[in-house]
Design an enzyme around this catalytic site. Sequence first.
Site, PDB file in Angstrom:
ATOM      1  N   ARG A   1     -17.173  -2.554   0.244  1.00  0.00           N
ATOM      2  CA  ARG A   1     -16.144  -3.493   0.625  1.00  0.00           C
ATOM      3  C   ARG A   1     -16.353  -3.641   2.164  1.00  0.00           C
ATOM      4  NH1 ARG A   1     -13.051  -6.409  -0.607  1.00  0.00           N
ATOM      5  NH2 ARG A   1     -10.992  -5.378   0.187  1.00  0.00           N
TER       6      ARG A   1
ATOM      7  N   HIS B 278      -6.275   2.296  -0.678  1.00  0.00           N
ATOM      8  CA  HIS B 278      -5.936   2.205   0.629  1.00  0.00           C
ATOM      9  C   HIS B 278      -5.861   3.568   1.477  1.00  0.00           C
ATOM     10  CE1 HIS B 278      -4.770  -0.428   4.355  1.00  0.00           C
ATOM     11  NE2 HIS B 278      -5.400  -1.277   3.430  1.00  0.00           N
TER      12      HIS B 278
ATOM     13  N   TYR C 140       0.769  -1.249   0.061  1.00  0.00           N
ATOM     14  CA  TYR C 140       0.107   0.028   0.145  1.00  0.00           C
ATOM     15  C   TYR C 140       0.784   1.439   0.093  1.00  0.00           C
ATOM     16  CZ  TYR C 140      -3.479  -3.380   1.192  1.00  0.00           C
ATOM     17  OH  TYR C 140      -4.226  -4.624   1.198  1.00  0.00           O
TER      18      TYR C 140
ATOM     19  N   ASP D 117      -7.194 -11.265   8.112  1.00  0.00           N
ATOM     20  CA  ASP D 117      -7.795 -10.815   9.615  1.00  0.00           C
ATOM     21  C   ASP D 117      -9.175 -10.984   9.514  1.00  0.00           C
ATOM     22  OD1 ASP D 117      -7.855  -8.703   8.238  1.00  0.00           O
ATOM     23  OD2 ASP D 117      -7.203  -7.135   9.526  1.00  0.00           O
TER      24      ASP D 117
HETATM   25 MG    MG Z   1      -8.525  -2.736   0.837  1.00  0.00          MG
END
Ligand code: MG
Length: 400
Positions: free
Chosen positions: A279, A208, A158, A312
């Site tokens: 998302r 991100h 990212y 995660d």
């Molecule tokens: Mg993402």
Amino acid sequence: MTPITIRDVRTILTAPAGIRLIVVKIETSEPGLTGVGCATFTQRHHAVAAAIERHLRPLLLGRDVSRIEDLWQMMMVNAYWRNGPVLNNAVSGVDMALWDIAGKRAGMPLYALFGGRCREAAALYRHADGASPAEVGDQVLQLVEQGFHYVRCQMGGYGGRGHRLHTPAGAQPGAYYDPYRYARSVPPMLEHVRSLVGFDVELLHDIHERLPPPLAIQLARAVEPYQLFFLEDPLAPEQISWFQALRQQTSTPIAMGELWVNPTEWLPLVTAGLIDFTRAHISAIGGITPARKMAAVCELCSVRTAWHGPGDVSPVGHAANLHLDLSAPNFGVQECYPFPDELREVFPGCPEIRDGFMIPNDQPGLGIDVDERLAARFPCVDTIDEWTQARWPDGSQARP
Ligand code: MG
């Protein structure tokens, strides 16, 4: 009919793949009838465990397991303050476990309880990452070879890495990146990947939230020739007022929302048609109950689902994603985490990944359980995260 009630609520902390996971197990008054749910907030696992064990458990003991909606509403408002990532994850662990129990009582997989299959399996996207366009391209080719039709392309993680940084003396330690060099590095990388795979593979990219808004808009325009399936998190939830400008200036499809924890963050974007994919991280919004409502609102607004699905999210959470993927008419794509063997062993019934799709096992409920004896062999280790200590070259703290 005597109701089946909650006899115990327990949290299981485990890290079979080195990522701290939090799973809730509910035991009921019916011998052998249990449910599992995902409550994973990996960076604040102790806080979630305490919220479940010290606050939700006393509230829930003896309650009727069939009153999922009412219990969700009660858990959400019982603390008066509501809608934060710690509480939402705690509520999610219980909520998913209650749905799991409901499916087992009905003898139906959850997707069947939710109205039945709209598709046989969930199309997955995998992550490609490399230090150069050539490395990213090689990874994309390998994933396509393995059957994946959707690939997310990142270069250097990212925000990118390896840029020469102009940083003042005495700058604080941190995970530094240069947003301007990062933004300029993405279009040539995508151009190279397209030169290898043409337009027969769907490509994705995740900003991100690493760019100042005008730069995010510039990048969304610059990647138009490469026809992304979606560009993810171009802006942060705190920058909601910029989405209109973004939408007006680019035709690149926008995915948004792994950090959402409050309906006020996503409702305006969805109902105004400013994004194309949700998302949301299902445990972070409070579980299956609010995710089904979000999916329904999105369907009416022509927004598709692409639930957050990294490492995660526990396999229990991935199973919840899958049941929603199968039963939602407006499913788009599912993020794929290739489960290592240790995770599959600790979580029997873990969804199967085959030829670019995630496939359910058709057992009642979520179709997954946790082997607590095995889980105990992988204790969670407390660490201070470094990647979230992101900084820009001048030394200022940035969003990770
Ligand atoms: Mg993402």
